[in-house]
Design a protein around this motif. Structure first.
Motif, short mmCIF file in Angstrom:
data_model
loop_
_atom_site.label_atom_id
_atom_site.label_comp_id
_atom_site.label_asym_id
_atom_site.label_seq_id
_atom_site.Cartn_x
_atom_site.Cartn_y
_atom_site.Cartn_z
N ILE A 126 0.95 -1.91 0.29
CA ILE A 126 0.15 -0.15 0.14
C ILE A 126 1.12 0.98 0.08
N ASN A 127 1.79 1.58 0.75
CA ASN A 127 2.94 2.58 0.55
C ASN A 127 3.79 2.86 -0.42
N GLU A 128 3.70 1.65 -1.46
CA GLU A 128 4.22 1.67 -2.45
C GLU A 128 3.35 1.99 -3.39
N GLY A 129 2.26 1.86 -3.15
CA GLY A 129 0.84 2.20 -4.30
C GLY A 129 0.89 3.53 -4.24
N PHE A 130 0.94 4.10 -2.91
CA PHE A 130 0.78 5.57 -2.70
C PHE A 130 1.52 6.06 -3.61
N LYS A 131 3.51 6.25 -3.33
CA LYS A 131 4.01 7.10 -4.18
C LYS A 131 4.19 6.51 -5.49
N LYS A 132 3.55 5.92 -5.98
CA LYS A 132 3.29 5.24 -7.11
C LYS A 132 2.35 5.82 -8.24
N LEU A 133 0.82 6.37 -7.32
CA LEU A 133 0.15 6.87 -7.84
C LEU A 133 0.52 8.84 -7.48
N TYR A 134 0.96 8.99 -7.06
CA TYR A 134 1.55 9.98 -6.58
C TYR A 134 2.74 11.08 -7.67
N LYS A 135 3.14 9.51 -7.83
CA LYS A 135 4.62 10.22 -9.15
C LYS A 135 4.06 9.77 -10.64
N GLU A 136 2.88 9.63 -10.32
CA GLU A 136 1.91 9.57 -11.71
C GLU A 136 0.36 10.52 -12.32
N GLY A 137 0.22 10.99 -10.82
CA GLY A 137 -0.28 12.68 -11.11
C GLY A 137 -1.88 11.81 -10.56
N LYS A 138 -1.91 10.74 -10.42
CA LYS A 138 -3.01 10.09 -10.25
C LYS A 138 -4.09 10.11 -8.35
N PHE A 139 -2.79 10.13 -7.77
CA PHE A 139 -3.65 10.50 -6.49
C PHE A 139 -3.47 12.45 -6.50
N GLN A 140 -3.12 12.53 -6.97
CA GLN A 140 -3.45 13.97 -7.42
C GLN A 140 -4.87 14.29 -7.50
N GLU A 141 -5.36 14.14 -8.76
CA GLU A 141 -6.25 13.55 -9.52
C GLU A 141 -7.52 14.02 -8.78
N ILE A 142 -7.61 12.13 -7.97
CA ILE A 142 -8.27 11.82 -6.86
C ILE A 142 -8.41 12.82 -5.89
N SER A 143 -7.71 13.70 -5.43
CA SER A 143 -7.26 14.23 -4.11
C SER A 143 -8.42 15.76 -5.00
N ASN A 144 -7.74 16.15 -5.95
CA ASN A 144 -8.82 17.90 -6.43
C ASN A 144 -9.69 17.11 -6.56
N LYS A 145 -10.60 15.85 -7.12
CA LYS A 145 -12.43 15.64 -7.09
C LYS A 145 -12.48 15.76 -6.15
N TRP A 146 -11.81 15.43 -4.44
CA TRP A 146 -12.45 15.50 -3.59
C TRP A 146 -12.25 16.75 -2.84
N PHE A 147 -11.41 18.03 -2.82
CA PHE A 147 -11.21 18.10 -1.96
C PHE A 147 -10.67 19.53 -3.18
N GLY A 148 -10.58 19.77 -3.65
CA GLY A 148 -9.72 20.54 -5.03
C GLY A 148 -8.75 21.40 -3.99
N GLU A 149 -7.51 19.99 -4.17
CA GLU A 149 -6.85 21.19 -3.74
C GLU A 149 -6.20 19.44 -3.68
N ASP A 150 -4.40 19.95 -3.55
CA ASP A 150 -3.29 18.07 -2.84
C ASP A 150 -3.53 17.85 -1.44
N VAL A 151 -3.85 16.84 -0.72
CA VAL A 151 -4.02 16.83 0.44
C VAL A 151 -2.52 15.78 0.72
N ALA A 152 -1.66 15.45 0.13
CA ALA A 152 -1.00 14.05 0.38
C ALA A 152 0.04 14.86 1.39
N THR A 153 0.66 13.85 2.02
CA THR A 153 1.75 14.49 2.92
C THR A 153 3.22 14.03 2.49
#
Length: 281
Positions: A249-276
């Motif tokens: 899961i930790n590796e998945g978080f980093k991979k999604l962020y590197k690819e921009g997918k994490f930010q895409e999901i974050s912006n959809k729900w919060f309108g900003e990048d909430v990643a730690t």
């Protein structure tokens, strides 16, 4: 003769049930005491427990679909491994019991990492920061924590907010009516009581309060007050034995962020990048 026959049948039935119970107990025991990553990849399924009323992290919408930031994030993480998520609605007050009984494989739904919970489960790296806030109606004229003196407070049972409330008594516990909070199974129930003036204030996660009141077009009717507690980290909870699952899961978080997918999901729900920083590094 008939009596003997029925007794024999009864004893046989008891034996069958007992053996079945023993078998189930053994299976459950094996499941919770071993690293199950190989099983998850073979069955291509993992079961995640969540409170299906916790907007916007994970909840059931009006069409009966499971939606939310955590729903999208978890589905995206496990898609990286070809694993499908089975979402299991649970009583949030029983989450650690459900996990350690083997009913679910993960707790993933705005789950705050606390010292007490670390004793019971294994956590992934934090992926989002949250704070506990006090919500009051503007018509109540309660605009600060001090204003809750001798007033009725509400909180969700089993929540990190209630745990924080009890472990830091000087902030709210020592001043509210009865020295305790009315506990609710869900925040939705608590907000209904707050709106009806059955309680005077509600201790709640900031992400829930902001999203819920905005969706209900009631943001201007309520105060959202910083309760004065330290910030919390949202993380994913797994059984102590599931070390590989946590790592993946930790590796998945980093991979999604590197690819921009994490930010895409974050912006959809919060309108900003909430990643730690743990996710971004």
């Amino acid at each position: 003769m008939k009596l003997k026959k029925w007794l024999a049948l009864g004893l046989t039935a008891v034996a069958v049930v007992t053996l079945a119970a023993c078998g189930q107990s053994k299976t459950s025991s094996e499941k919770v005491s071993k690293d199950n990553w190989e099983k998850y990849t073979e069955t291509k399924e993992v079961t995640i427990g969540f409170d299906n009323t916790f907007v916007p992290m994970g909840y059931e919408d009006k069409s009966g679909n499971n939606v939310g930031f955590d729903i999208d994030l978890a589905n995206a993480v496990f898609a990286e491994y070809g694993i499908k998520v089975k979402w299991q609605s649970i009583n949030w007050d029983m989450k650690e019991t459900e996990l350690n009984n083997g009913t679910i494989d993960l707790i993933w739904n705005g789950y705050s990492m606390t010292d007490e919970r670390v004793k019971k489960v294994s956590f992934t790296n934090p992926y989002m920061v949250n704070k506990q806030v006090l919500v009051t109606k503007k018509s109540s004229n309660i605009s600060s924590v001090a204003g809750m003196k001798d007033k009725k407070l509400g909180a969700q049972a089993g929540s990190s907010g209630y745990d924080t409330f009890t472990s830091n008594p000087k902030i709210l516990k020592d001043i509210v009516a009865d020295g305790d909070a009315t506990q609710y199974e869900t925040f939705s129930q608590a907000l209904i009581d707050l709106d009806a003036d059955r309680i005077d204030g509600l201790l709640i996660d900031r992400v829930y309060a902001n999203y819920y009141l905005k969706q209900e077009n009631k943001l201007s009717d309520y105060n959202i007050i910083d309760a004065g507690y330290e910030s919390e980290s949202f993380s994913v909870g797994a059984r102590k034995a599931d070390k590989t699952l946590v790592k993946k899961i930790n590796e998945g978080f980093k991979k999604l962020y590197k690819e921009g997918k994490f930010q895409e999901i974050s912006n959809k729900w919060f309108g900003e990048d909430v990643a730690t920083s743990d996710v971004k590094s």
